[in-house]
Design an enzyme around this catalytic site. Structure first.
Site, PDB file in Angstrom:
ATOM      1  N   CYS A 121       6.605   1.761  -2.892  1.00  0.00           N
ATOM      2  CA  CYS A 121       7.454   1.457  -1.744  1.00  0.00           C
ATOM      3  C   CYS A 121       8.656   2.396  -1.648  1.00  0.00           C
ATOM      4  O   CYS A 121       9.481   2.433  -2.563  1.00  0.00           O
ATOM      5  CB  CYS A 121       7.936   0.009  -1.831  1.00  0.00           C
ATOM      6  SG  CYS A 121       9.110  -0.443  -0.544  1.00  0.00           S
ATOM      7  N   TRP A 171       2.840  -9.734  -3.018  1.00  0.00           N
ATOM      8  CA  TRP A 171       2.822  -8.819  -4.161  1.00  0.00           C
ATOM      9  C   TRP A 171       2.605  -9.667  -5.409  1.00  0.00           C
ATOM     10  O   TRP A 171       3.058 -10.815  -5.467  1.00  0.00           O
ATOM     11  CB  TRP A 171       4.151  -8.078  -4.303  1.00  0.00           C
ATOM     12  CG  TRP A 171       4.522  -7.172  -3.179  1.00  0.00           C
ATOM     13  CD1 TRP A 171       5.414  -7.430  -2.172  1.00  0.00           C
ATOM     14  CD2 TRP A 171       4.046  -5.846  -2.954  1.00  0.00           C
ATOM     15  NE1 TRP A 171       5.513  -6.351  -1.341  1.00  0.00           N
ATOM     16  CE2 TRP A 171       4.694  -5.352  -1.787  1.00  0.00           C
ATOM     17  CE3 TRP A 171       3.137  -5.016  -3.617  1.00  0.00           C
ATOM     18  CZ2 TRP A 171       4.461  -4.083  -1.281  1.00  0.00           C
ATOM     19  CZ3 TRP A 171       2.907  -3.742  -3.111  1.00  0.00           C
ATOM     20  CH2 TRP A 171       3.557  -3.290  -1.960  1.00  0.00           C
ATOM     21  N   VAL A 180       9.902  -5.895  -1.029  1.00  0.00           N
ATOM     22  CA  VAL A 180      10.658  -5.210  -2.076  1.00  0.00           C
ATOM     23  C   VAL A 180      11.437  -4.074  -1.387  1.00  0.00           C
ATOM     24  O   VAL A 180      10.964  -3.542  -0.389  1.00  0.00           O
ATOM     25  CB  VAL A 180       9.723  -4.650  -3.169  1.00  0.00           C
ATOM     26  CG1 VAL A 180       9.139  -5.765  -3.990  1.00  0.00           C
ATOM     27  CG2 VAL A 180       8.608  -3.774  -2.584  1.00  0.00           C
ATOM     28  N   TYR A 227       5.675   4.940   9.344  1.00  0.00           N
ATOM     29  CA  TYR A 227       5.042   3.630   9.526  1.00  0.00           C
ATOM     30  C   TYR A 227       4.761   3.357  11.003  1.00  0.00           C
ATOM     31  O   TYR A 227       3.772   2.702  11.350  1.00  0.00           O
ATOM     32  CB  TYR A 227       5.936   2.530   8.947  1.00  0.00           C
ATOM     33  CG  TYR A 227       5.916   2.484   7.449  1.00  0.00           C
ATOM     34  CD1 TYR A 227       4.994   1.687   6.770  1.00  0.00           C
ATOM     35  CD2 TYR A 227       6.803   3.232   6.695  1.00  0.00           C
ATOM     36  CE1 TYR A 227       4.967   1.637   5.382  1.00  0.00           C
ATOM     37  CE2 TYR A 227       6.785   3.195   5.304  1.00  0.00           C
ATOM     38  CZ  TYR A 227       5.860   2.393   4.664  1.00  0.00           C
ATOM     39  OH  TYR A 227       5.839   2.362   3.289  1.00  0.00           O
TER      40      TYR A 227
END
Length: 325
Positions: free
Chosen positions: A46, A82, A117, A180
């Site tokens: 990430c 996650w 996250v 994204y």
């Protein structure tokens, strides 16, 4: 993965807002700055979490804020989540949880967004206290200063903060989130619009870095950390998985030299896991196509050893040191 509410009627991706944004500080209602109280949860894949880990390393906060790591692949459960399958028994050794959603729901039983996250978790309460990835590095740089290591770098100089914030805002919308917007677009129009904005901005940054070693001259700042985490994932992931394929970063002479300069700096390359990044973006069950998932083939390339080749960026600044102390 984007929730349906994150895609508008024109197929554009609009990232969910952060739910837990109480700042750190000494004021009333702020999160107290205390060593050993919090755990930073991240995923190596990430970019938002990676920048918090880089700054944590650069400032010497490793023994002050502990680190928990979720697996690069999403768990096979009927929700976006996650998990801690990298840890013994599949459980975070400090928080005692299997899934990140557990601390989100303990904090707010009505929480319906994606558990994201980075997440700062109060260890004693087992609750998320901050998941504001946009401001987290600034909190580390300012509010956590009493715990910085000796001669820690000044990543957020007071005289440059307004300029750093302005550029970081642009980088976020056009580059960090821009990839994204390409990858999660659900219409040709939305994809092409994001694609054009992304590469127009990369072209401008390429020009800026022709005469500046780093974004604000001779020294690394918070803005460089933010740009790095997207650039380092670009050729190994976004170029193919998100169809951001006009150019690779290696095709931009200045951006490529700049990226290697950062990668070879302690705190950057040593926190970058190319294998995990490739696993997630090419095989994950929420990004890869059905054909990719069925074949379960991980791309062999590109050759990441080239990140350690000479860049000669110090010639631009005339300095070997990279940080303002």
């Amino acid at each position: 993965m984007a929730n349906p509410v994150e895609v508008d009627q024109k197929g554009k991706f609009n990232r969910q807002t952060n739910r837990f944004t109480i700042p750190f500080g000494n004021g009333e209602g702020e999160l107290p700055v205390e060593a050993g109280r919090y755990r930073l949860i991240w995923a190596e894949i990430c970019p938002w979490a990676h920048r918090a880990v880089i700054v944590r390393s650069l400032l010497g906060l490793e023994n002050v804020i502990s680190l928990g790591t979720v697996a690069p692949m999403r768990p096979d459960v009927p929700r976006v989540d996650w998990d801690f399958s990298l840890d013994e028994g599949g459980v975070d050794p400090v928080l005692g949880i299997q899934y990140l959603s557990e601390v989100y729901l303990k904090t707010d039983p009505e929480y319906t967004g994606r558990p994201t996250v980075p997440a700062i978790v109060d260890i004693n309460e087992g609750k998320v206290v901050n998941n504001d990835y946009f401001r987290l590095t600034n909190y580390f740089e300012i509010d956590w200063a009493p715990f910085h290591k000796e001669n820690a770098p000044n990543l957020y100089p007071e005289n440059l903060r307004e300029e750093i914030d302005a550029l970081s805002e642009v980088i976020f919308h056009d580059v960090n989130n821009g990839v994204y917007k390409c990858g999660f677009a659900r219409s040709q129009e939305a994809y092409e619009e994001a694609y054009d904005v992304l590469f127009a901005r990369l072209d401008q940054l390429e020009e800026r870095l022709a005469t500046n070693r780093f974004l604000f001259g001779d020294y690394i700042t918070d803005a460089d950390v933010r740009l790095y985490t997207t650039l380092v994932r670009f050729d190994v992931a976004y170029y193919a998985a998100f169809k951001t394929n006009r150019n690779r970063i290696v095709d931009f002479p200045n951006l490529w030299g700049y990226l290697r300069d950062l990668y070879e700096t302690p705190g950057f390359g040593d926190t970058t896991n190319f294998h995990a990044i490739k696993q997630h973006y090419h095989l994950s069950n929420h990004i890869a196509s059905d054909d990719q998932k069925s074949l379960n083939i991980l791309p062999k390339g590109p050759d990441t050893s080239i990140f350690n080749t000479p860049h000669n960026r110090e010639d631009i600044s005339g300095k070997k040191e990279k940080f303002l102390i």
